[in-house]
Design an enzyme around this catalytic site. Structure first.
Site, PDB file in Angstrom:
ATOM      1  N   SER A  97       0.721  -1.130  -0.081  1.00  0.00           N
ATOM      2  CA  SER A  97      -0.226   0.339  -0.067  1.00  0.00           C
ATOM      3  C   SER A  97       0.994   1.093  -0.244  1.00  0.00           C
ATOM      4  CB  SER A  97      -0.918  -0.573   1.690  1.00  0.00           C
ATOM      5  OG  SER A  97      -1.961   1.138   1.208  1.00  0.00           O
ATOM      6  N   ASP A 247      -5.226  -3.510  -3.425  1.00  0.00           N
ATOM      7  CA  ASP A 247      -4.194  -3.256  -2.113  1.00  0.00           C
ATOM      8  C   ASP A 247      -4.280  -4.567  -1.397  1.00  0.00           C
ATOM      9  OD1 ASP A 247      -3.541  -2.812   0.182  1.00  0.00           O
ATOM     10  OD2 ASP A 247      -3.573  -0.609  -0.055  1.00  0.00           O
TER      11      ASP A 247
END
Length: 403
Positions: A97, A247
């Site tokens: 992320s 993600d």
């Protein structure tokens, strides 16, 4: 008569809102799709870089939204103490992320950045400026989007096209993932399989990349489920399926063992050092609540602590795995340091751009509260630099003698 008229107006208004919300969520919400363009060469041979090293240094950065500023400030501190940028002292980088943004940004070659930004003192400073200047744009929600999506209940909470624009502008479309200076491993969630998928910019695994475009891969790796639309890599050929990524924070917010395992498989019988930089953990509200109130908590009140507890558990699992590997290793040495801080007083949420300036306070606290560990990190990396310089001098002497 007036009551029935008011009731009719309210009914029409509600029905209109429902129709608008349906059209907006299912037809007007922007998607994030790119064309598949896999890397067709044989990747990049690393044996000349990592194959000759005695110790492989790995930098891992956790996910955490705007709190990625915390590890960035720590990196600035390390660079100041070492007198060198981190892309010269670490061999492998991995991040989930916001960590993916950081590890890729740190490895963009200086020649490319010079063309885009002119003279640049620090890549970390450039990333810090990116976070501070674009967080408001990324994580502010237009009123109409918030209303029609039910604040993220029916569609992603944030606008995917804004994330796309920021990533494209920061990295530039012509920059390839394989152009990065060092070995970078970016975990992403494959929506097709529900499993972790690793984007790698070195070796034969580059052939599995859906594209070589750096900004497109990073966009996929930071598109958190429910927050941004997952990224689709579409293929014109019917024989090749489309690929969708998001993600990986919910499945591997700390990718330390994933990166280490991958490197051990590719480069066995080495010494390995892993530095894990956390992006801050949220304080547990339940730890400060008396039992007489805690016993009445339901799903809503437990929701915030549940997410924080999952992230803490992920970190603990990774550290336990590293400790097991360290204890079981006989022919090789595995060392690691884990640096993190609780983001309390003041608390800053992972998308709380209003309080972004407070994150430097937490990074300073992290450095102060972990002085011994910080010194261990600096000493290890400094010794590595000295050993490399000695090896280079020996090689130069051998070449002179041979000549």
């Amino acid at each position: 008569m007036e009551l029935s008229y008011i009731f009719m107006i309210c009914t029409v208004t509600i029905l209109t809102l429902i129709v608008c919300a349906y059209l907006y969520n299912y037809f007007l919400t922007a998607s994030a799709t790119f064309h598949q363009s896999p890397v067709t060469d044989n990747g990049i041979d690393l044996h000349g870089q990592l194959g000759d090293k005695d110790t492989i240094n790995i930098l891992v950065i956790d996910g955490g939204g705007i709190r990625g500023l915390i590890p960035l400030y720590v990196i600035k501190h390390l660079e100041k103490e070492l007198g060198r940028p981190v892309d010269e002292v670490f061999d492998v980088f991995s991040g989930v992320s916001t960590g993916a943004v950081i590890v890729t940004g740190l490895n963009v070659r200086s020649t490319h950045l010079a063309k885009k930004y002119g003279s640049l003192d620090s890549k970390a400073d450039l990333l810090i400026d990116l976070y501070k200047s674009k967080s408001n744009y990324l994580f502010s929600i237009p009123w109409y989007h918030k209303l029609l999506t039910g604040s993220g209940l029916f569609s992603p909470k944030y606008l995917g096209r804004r994330l796309h624009r920021v990533m494209e502008k920061h990295y530039s479309p012509e920059l390839n993932f394989t152009d990065l200076k060092n070995y970078v491993i970016i975990p992403s969630l494959s929506v097709n399989t529900g499993k972790l998928h690793l984007f790698k910019n070195r070796g034969e695994d580059t052939s599995e990349l859906p594209t070589n475009s750096l900004y497109q891969l990073v966009t996929a790796a930071v598109s958190g489920v429910t927050l941004f639309p997952p990224v689709g890599f579409m293929n014109k050929s019917e024989s090749v399926s489309h690929k969708y990524f998001a993600d990986a924070g919910l499945s591997a917010n700390n990718p330390a063992s994933v990166a280490l395992l991958d490197i051990i498989k590719e480069y066995p019988q080495k010494n390995y050092y892993v530095l894990i930089l956390g992006s801050g953990t949220s304080p547990l509200t339940s730890s400060k609540v008396k039992y007489k109130d805690l016993k009445n908590w339901g799903r809503i009140r437990w929701a915030r602590d549940a997410i924080s507890s999952v992230q803490r558990s992920m970190d603990e699992q990774q550290l336990n795995t590293l400790e097991i590997a360290k204890l079981l290793s006989s022919n090789v040495k595995i060392k690691y340091n884990y640096l993190n801080v609780e983001v309390a007083d003041p608390h800053v949420g992972i998308f709380d751009y209003h309080n972004i300036d407070s994150l430097e306070i937490h990074s300073d606290r992290l450095i102060k509260n972990n002085e011994e560990s910080m010194q261990q990190v600096i000493d290890h990396l400094a010794r590595g630099q000295e050993q490399e310089q000695e090896q280079e001098q020996e090689q130069e002497q051998e070449q002179e003698q041979a000549a």
